[in-house]
Design a protein around this motif. Structure first.
Motif, short mmCIF file in Angstrom:
data_model
loop_
_atom_site.label_atom_id
_atom_site.label_comp_id
_atom_site.label_asym_id
_atom_site.label_seq_id
_atom_site.Cartn_x
_atom_site.Cartn_y
_atom_site.Cartn_z
N ALA A 153 13.94 4.18 -10.34
CA ALA A 153 14.36 2.66 -9.98
C ALA A 153 14.97 2.81 -8.70
N LEU A 154 15.69 3.61 -8.12
CA LEU A 154 16.47 3.77 -6.97
C LEU A 154 15.44 4.00 -5.88
N ARG A 155 14.22 4.76 -6.08
CA ARG A 155 13.34 4.99 -5.10
C ARG A 155 12.59 3.65 -4.87
N LEU A 156 12.35 2.96 -5.99
CA LEU A 156 11.68 1.56 -5.99
C LEU A 156 12.50 0.44 -5.20
N VAL A 157 13.67 0.54 -5.41
CA VAL A 157 14.61 -0.38 -4.49
C VAL A 157 14.74 0.03 -3.17
N ALA A 158 14.61 1.41 -2.63
CA ALA A 158 14.82 1.69 -1.25
C ALA A 158 13.35 1.60 -0.61
N ALA A 159 12.21 1.72 -1.48
CA ALA A 159 11.22 1.63 -0.67
C ALA A 159 10.80 0.40 0.03
N PRO A 160 11.09 -1.02 -0.24
CA PRO A 160 10.74 -2.00 0.52
C PRO A 160 11.40 -1.86 1.78
N VAL A 161 12.51 -1.37 1.98
CA VAL A 161 13.34 -1.50 3.23
C VAL A 161 12.83 -0.27 4.06
N ALA A 168 0.73 -1.07 -0.13
CA ALA A 168 0.05 -0.07 -0.08
C ALA A 168 0.97 1.26 0.14
N LEU A 169 1.88 1.24 0.62
CA LEU A 169 2.87 2.37 0.79
C LEU A 169 3.58 2.64 -0.54
N LEU A 170 3.96 1.38 -0.88
CA LEU A 170 4.85 1.47 -2.36
C LEU A 170 3.97 1.90 -3.40
#
Length: 375
Positions: free
Chosen positions: A113-121, A99-101
């Protein structure tokens, strides 16, 4: 040849430079590197630089990419809201993180791309702390990715051994051929929807219990067994009940999953420096031996070896991550591969549009001037 009843097994749906999964030989290669050669030696940021080469121009060197990823974690953290804890409290961690993603905008460039990798953690850590009634810990943009994840979860710095163990896991699961979640990401990317949409599709596929939901139950099994001398008896009883032994067998591998050995090595290194109880590792190894013996005796015609989930569970537990968050942590590793596949699909592929075979009833003939019944 019709393959539709076999889950498209054997059908080639993409040509990729990203990873080779050889199930017969038990080999996983990421852009020319065997996974067992880099897990435990590379950081996750290094694997991103490997997987993303040629897909973003310009792509910084691994050290600069690590710094950019740190800044991306800080950017993503600004999307957290004061009421998130109340709104998401009742959701499983992976669903709350999904939901946050969805707050991230679509795009196809490197910052996206970097924000998408950062988001899960960032989001997984915030969700876990919220469920514990604690405020989120903001990212440290200068810290390595795995170490910062553990710090945001626990509120204290991770040890070097813990960060190295988590890095080994993230590297090990970063990409694995055209699995269900990666295929879902490529299908969405092929429409031109954007990287965030592709990653959300991958995450939605990953949360299914047939794909990314098994590591937690490995720990449930170990807890139920309790001691090494009870392993054989417990496992035999489970097989008598027709239950699946969690952490054994794989759809692709016909020999031992190479990722299992990479994670077993990382777990032993963590145990060597006191990062995990020696008794817990001994129990796991006893259960592994007993399970393999029971499976070989009962199903001699099938190869049911240890898979990545078995030692994943022990390693993630050892670094302080709760079992209900394991699927979200899996996503934190696999997201780099989803991004790479999405970019590869857009650059080299076309709209994915397979055919189906209609097996429903024949069209009903209607007399002139009449209409079909409403159903």
């Amino acid at each position: 040849m019709d393959k539709d009843d076999n889950g498209l097994e054997g059908v080639v749906a993409a040509h990729t430079v990203l990873s080779e999964v050889d199930g017969a030989a038990g080999r996983l290669v990421l852009r020319g590197h065997a996974v067992e050669d880099i897990a435990g030696r590379w950081r996750y940021e290094d694997v991103l630089a490997l997987l993303w080469q040629d897909f973003f121009a310009p792509l910084p060197a691994a050290s600069d990419l690590a710094q950019a990823l740190g800044r991306a974690r800080a950017e993503v953290a600004t999307l957290l809201r004061a009421d998130d804890r109340d709104v998401l409290a009742d959701l499983p961690p992976v669903e709350a993180m999904r939901a946050l993603l969805a707050r991230l905008p679509d795009g196809d460039d490197l910052p996206t791309a970097l924000r998408l990798v950062a988001a899960p953690v960032v989001f997984t850590a915030a969700v876990l702390r919220g469920k514990a009634g604690e405020a989120p810990v903001m990212p440290d943009a200068a810290a390595p990715h795995a170490a910062d994840f553990l710090r945001m979860v626990s509120g204290r710095p991770a040890t070097q051994a813990q960060a190295a163990a988590l890095d080994a896991y993230l590297v090990t699961v970063a990409d694995h051929g055209l699995n269900a979640s990666t295929f879902a990401a490529r299908v969405v990317a092929s429409t031109g929807a954007g990287l965030a949409s592709a990653v959300l599709a991958g995450l939605s596929a990953l949360k299914g219990p047939l794909h990314g939901g098994a590591p937690g139950p490995v720990l449930d099994m170990l807890d139920a067994i309790g001691s090494a001398d009870a392993a054989a008896r417990w496992l035999e009883a489970a097989l008598d009940r027709g239950e699946r032994l969690m952490g054994f067998g794989h759809r692709i591998y016909r020999v031992r999953d190479p990722r299992a050995d990479a994670l077993k090595k990382a777990l032993r290194e963590l145990a060597r420096v006191g990062g995990v109880e020696a008794g817990r590792v001994a129990l796991a190894e006893a259960v592994e031996r007993a399970a393999l013996a029971s499976l070989q005796a009962r199903k001699p015609g099938r190869v049911l070896e240890t898979n990545v989930e078995f030692y994943t569970a022990l390693l993630l537990e050892a670094v302080g991550l709760p079992r209900e968050a394991f699927t979200a942590v899996f996503a934190a590793g696999r997201v780099g591969g989803w991004v790479a596949h999405a970019r590869e699909q857009v650059q080299r592929g076309r709209l994915i549009r397979p055919q189906s075979v209609y097996v429903g009833p024949a069209a009903e003939a209607s007399p002139a001037g009449t209409s079909l019944p409403v159903r």
